[in-house]
Design an enzyme around this catalytic site. Sequence first.
Site, short mmCIF file in Angstrom:
data_model
loop_
_atom_site.label_atom_id
_atom_site.label_comp_id
_atom_site.label_asym_id
_atom_site.label_seq_id
_atom_site.Cartn_x
_atom_site.Cartn_y
_atom_site.Cartn_z
N GLU A 158 15.92 66.34 -17.45
CA GLU A 158 15.85 66.43 -18.91
C GLU A 158 16.10 65.04 -19.48
O GLU A 158 17.07 64.37 -19.10
CB GLU A 158 16.92 67.41 -19.39
CG GLU A 158 17.01 67.51 -20.90
CD GLU A 158 18.09 68.50 -21.36
OE1 GLU A 158 18.79 69.07 -20.48
OE2 GLU A 158 18.23 68.68 -22.57
N ASN A 209 11.12 66.05 -21.96
CA ASN A 209 11.77 65.84 -23.24
C ASN A 209 11.17 66.90 -24.17
O ASN A 209 10.05 66.73 -24.66
CB ASN A 209 11.52 64.44 -23.79
CG ASN A 209 12.24 64.23 -25.13
OD1 ASN A 209 12.79 65.17 -25.71
ND2 ASN A 209 12.22 63.00 -25.61
N PRO A 250 7.50 68.65 -29.37
CA PRO A 250 7.04 68.42 -30.72
C PRO A 250 7.54 67.13 -31.35
O PRO A 250 8.68 66.72 -31.12
CB PRO A 250 7.58 69.63 -31.50
CG PRO A 250 8.68 70.17 -30.66
CD PRO A 250 8.30 69.88 -29.24
N ASN A 251 6.66 66.52 -32.11
CA ASN A 251 6.93 65.32 -32.90
C ASN A 251 7.06 64.04 -32.08
O ASN A 251 7.15 62.95 -32.66
CB ASN A 251 8.17 65.50 -33.80
CG ASN A 251 7.99 66.65 -34.77
OD1 ASN A 251 7.01 66.67 -35.51
ND2 ASN A 251 8.88 67.62 -34.74
C1 DQA Z 1 14.96 64.27 -28.88
C2 DQA Z 1 16.24 64.83 -29.51
C3 DQA Z 1 15.97 66.16 -30.22
O1 DQA Z 1 17.16 66.66 -30.81
C4 DQA Z 1 14.93 65.98 -31.30
O2 DQA Z 1 14.62 67.21 -31.90
C5 DQA Z 1 13.70 65.29 -30.81
C6 DQA Z 1 13.84 64.16 -29.90
C7 DQA Z 1 15.19 62.87 -28.29
O3 DQA Z 1 14.35 62.45 -27.50
O4 DQA Z 1 16.17 62.20 -28.62
O5 DQA Z 1 12.59 65.62 -31.21
O6 DQA Z 1 14.56 65.13 -27.84
#
Ligand code: DQA
Length: 147
Positions: free
Chosen positions: A99, A75, A11-12
């Site tokens: 990861e 990720n 997400p995001n």
């Molecule tokens: C993330 C780190 C996570 O804590 C965060 O919620 C993300 C991005 C990163 O790529 O640094 O969405 O996975």
Amino acid sequence: MKKPVYILNGPNLNLLGQREPEIYGTTTLADIQAQCEASAAEHGLTITFHQSNDEGRLVTLIQEARTKAGALIINAGAYTHTSVALLDALQVLDIPIIEVHLSNIFKREPFRHHSYISTVATSLLCGFGAQGYIMALNALAPIREEG
Ligand code: DQA
């Protein structure tokens, strides 16, 4: 490796480039995909690249990777820190799991220090920004897959 490397983004991450650039940089997810495709081609690998904001969709893609992928780079965004469903799906895989996080999650808020993914991942790369995805592909390139 004959089967593609699945690269899954949670997400995001579709908002990379606009989202908190001071933490995640200005590289967009489309840029990362293009860089991964170029790197994979150099290594003679193929990739299948996905992003979803939906936990269930990510579970389905992990299940698909079980039979279709030679390795998985993930990720999982915020689901890293919350999702037993992703952990359960990953636990069934018999392929390398890398990861990746753009940021160094251990340098950030305490709730980001625990990762369900790390408990089953082969390895973890964090804090290298978009370069982490390329480092993961470099690490996977020499791995020989049966069949
Ligand atoms: C993330 C780190 C996570 O804590 C965060 O919620 C993300 C991005 C990163 O790529 O640094 O969405 O996975």
